[in-house]
Design an enzyme around this catalytic site. Structure first.
Site, mmCIF file in Angstrom:
data_model
loop_
_atom_site.group_PDB
_atom_site.id
_atom_site.type_symbol
_atom_site.label_atom_id
_atom_site.label_comp_id
_atom_site.label_asym_id
_atom_site.label_seq_id
_atom_site.Cartn_x
_atom_site.Cartn_y
_atom_site.Cartn_z
ATOM 1 N N SER A 101 1.639 11.486 41.454
ATOM 2 C CA SER A 101 1.460 12.692 42.466
ATOM 3 C C SER A 101 0.743 12.031 43.978
ATOM 4 O O SER A 101 1.432 12.189 45.087
ATOM 5 C CB SER A 101 0.937 13.859 42.152
ATOM 6 O OG SER A 101 -0.277 13.588 41.613
ATOM 7 N N GLU A 102 -0.190 11.261 43.532
ATOM 8 C CA GLU A 102 -0.617 10.557 44.937
ATOM 9 C C GLU A 102 -1.217 9.199 44.551
ATOM 10 O O GLU A 102 -1.638 8.745 43.379
ATOM 11 C CB GLU A 102 -1.816 11.097 45.536
ATOM 12 C CG GLU A 102 -1.245 12.254 46.687
ATOM 13 C CD GLU A 102 -1.395 13.506 45.986
ATOM 14 O OE1 GLU A 102 -1.038 14.635 46.575
ATOM 15 O OE2 GLU A 102 -1.812 13.940 44.910
ATOM 16 N N THR A 103 -1.035 8.196 45.418
ATOM 17 C CA THR A 103 -1.496 6.741 45.222
ATOM 18 C C THR A 103 -2.323 6.617 46.482
ATOM 19 O O THR A 103 -1.772 6.857 47.852
ATOM 20 C CB THR A 103 -0.606 5.711 45.194
ATOM 21 O OG1 THR A 103 0.046 5.996 44.093
ATOM 22 C CG2 THR A 103 -0.963 4.473 45.290
ATOM 23 N N HIS A 123 -7.414 15.843 45.477
ATOM 24 C CA HIS A 123 -7.565 15.020 44.334
ATOM 25 C C HIS A 123 -7.709 13.664 44.524
ATOM 26 O O HIS A 123 -8.665 12.808 44.132
ATOM 27 C CB HIS A 123 -6.768 15.267 42.924
ATOM 28 C CG HIS A 123 -5.785 14.411 42.752
ATOM 29 N ND1 HIS A 123 -4.416 14.319 43.257
ATOM 30 C CD2 HIS A 123 -5.588 13.193 41.780
ATOM 31 C CE1 HIS A 123 -3.763 13.410 42.706
ATOM 32 N NE2 HIS A 123 -4.488 12.829 42.006
#
Length: 278
Positions: A45-47, A76
């Protein structure tokens, strides 16, 4: 060029039960396209990409990418990036507090026992328009009357927040992600029954940025907390569960301090550490 790389699980103390995050250290020299390509490749979902700060008072700068593009802020990734920065030897300018620079500006992160907690950014809250609520409810396969309250919450990311009658109602939702993709990023919250170990159940749907359902969402929980606490619908300190529908067990710790600031905390579990060639 090889760079330090970490993969962490955020909002959990047990690996594989929270929301995974990829962190690339010393990302100087990577252009926007390369960062976006890597974020699509990880399919998380995120990097995030850690960089030297450019704003006075910041300890480090982070850029946050989803598979669908860059975000100015996300929860997060803030906790996970701070954990990774500290683990790599980062020393904050002020003892007990780290200052992160990101798209929304400076975000304070503090140690909260075994957890890290970020200060919720300022929230813009607007009423949700009925013309949008009707198709969103249809895409969620719920009746309009099941929505007890609705609002746009914007703290960098912009969420359409819907309060349902209960945690069970939240978990029963079966969305049509294809339909939602053209409408809005949607967050759901419902109260747990008396005696439960958490106060609320939360879900987040963001197919328009390549994330059908996010396991645990700090920015959404920050906005929900500010929204509900202001209305007297949530206590000043509580724990929310998220990720249950995905087989996860995320736990988000909310605390409104005496000065009115809202802190959003969670544990971080390391999973992978090494190098990545970018």
């Amino acid at each position: 060029m090889k760079r330090r790389f970490d993969q962490l699980d955020v909002f959990t103390g047990t690996a594989l039960r929270g929301n995974p995050l990829a962190v690339v250290h010393a990302a100087q020299g990577l252009d926007d396209a390369r960062m976006a390509d890597f974020a699509r490749w990880t399919k998380l979902s995120e990097t995030t990409f850690l960089l030297p700060p450019t704003a006075p008072g910041a300890d480090y700068r982070v850029r946050i990418f989803t598979p669908g593009g860059e975000l100015p802020f996300a929860g997060h990734p803030t906790l996970g990036s701070c954990f990774a920065w500290l683990a790599a030897g980062g020393v904050p300018r002020s003892a007990g507090q780290v200052v992160q620079q990101c798209g929304v500006g400076l975000v304070a992160v503090r140690r909260d026992g075994t957890r890290l907690a970020f200060e919720a950014p300022a929230l813009a809250c607007e009423p949700a328009d009925e013309a949008l609520l009707q198709p969103v409810c249809a895409a969620l396969a719920i009746g309009r009357t099941q929505v007890q309250a609705a609002a746009w919450l914007d703290n960098g990311p912009r969420w359409l927040a819907l309060r349902l009658a209960s945690a069970a109602a939240v978990l029963a939702v079966r969305p049509d992600h294809g339909r939602l993709k053209t409408l809005a990023k949607v967050g759901l919250i419902g109260a747990q029954p008396a005696g439960a170990d958490t106060a609320f159940e939360v879900r987040a749907f963001a197919p328009m940025i390549g994330v059908d359902e996010d396991p645990v969402t700090g920015s959404l929980n920050a906005g929900l907390a500010q929204w509900l606490i202001r209305q007297g619908l949530a206590p000043g300190r509580y724990v929310a569960a998220q990720g249950t529908a995905l087989g996860r067990a995320g736990r988000v710790h909310i605390e409104r301090a005496a000065d009115g600031r809202v802190w959003v905390g969670g544990e971080v579990a390391p999973c992978i550490s090494g190098e990545v060639a970018l």
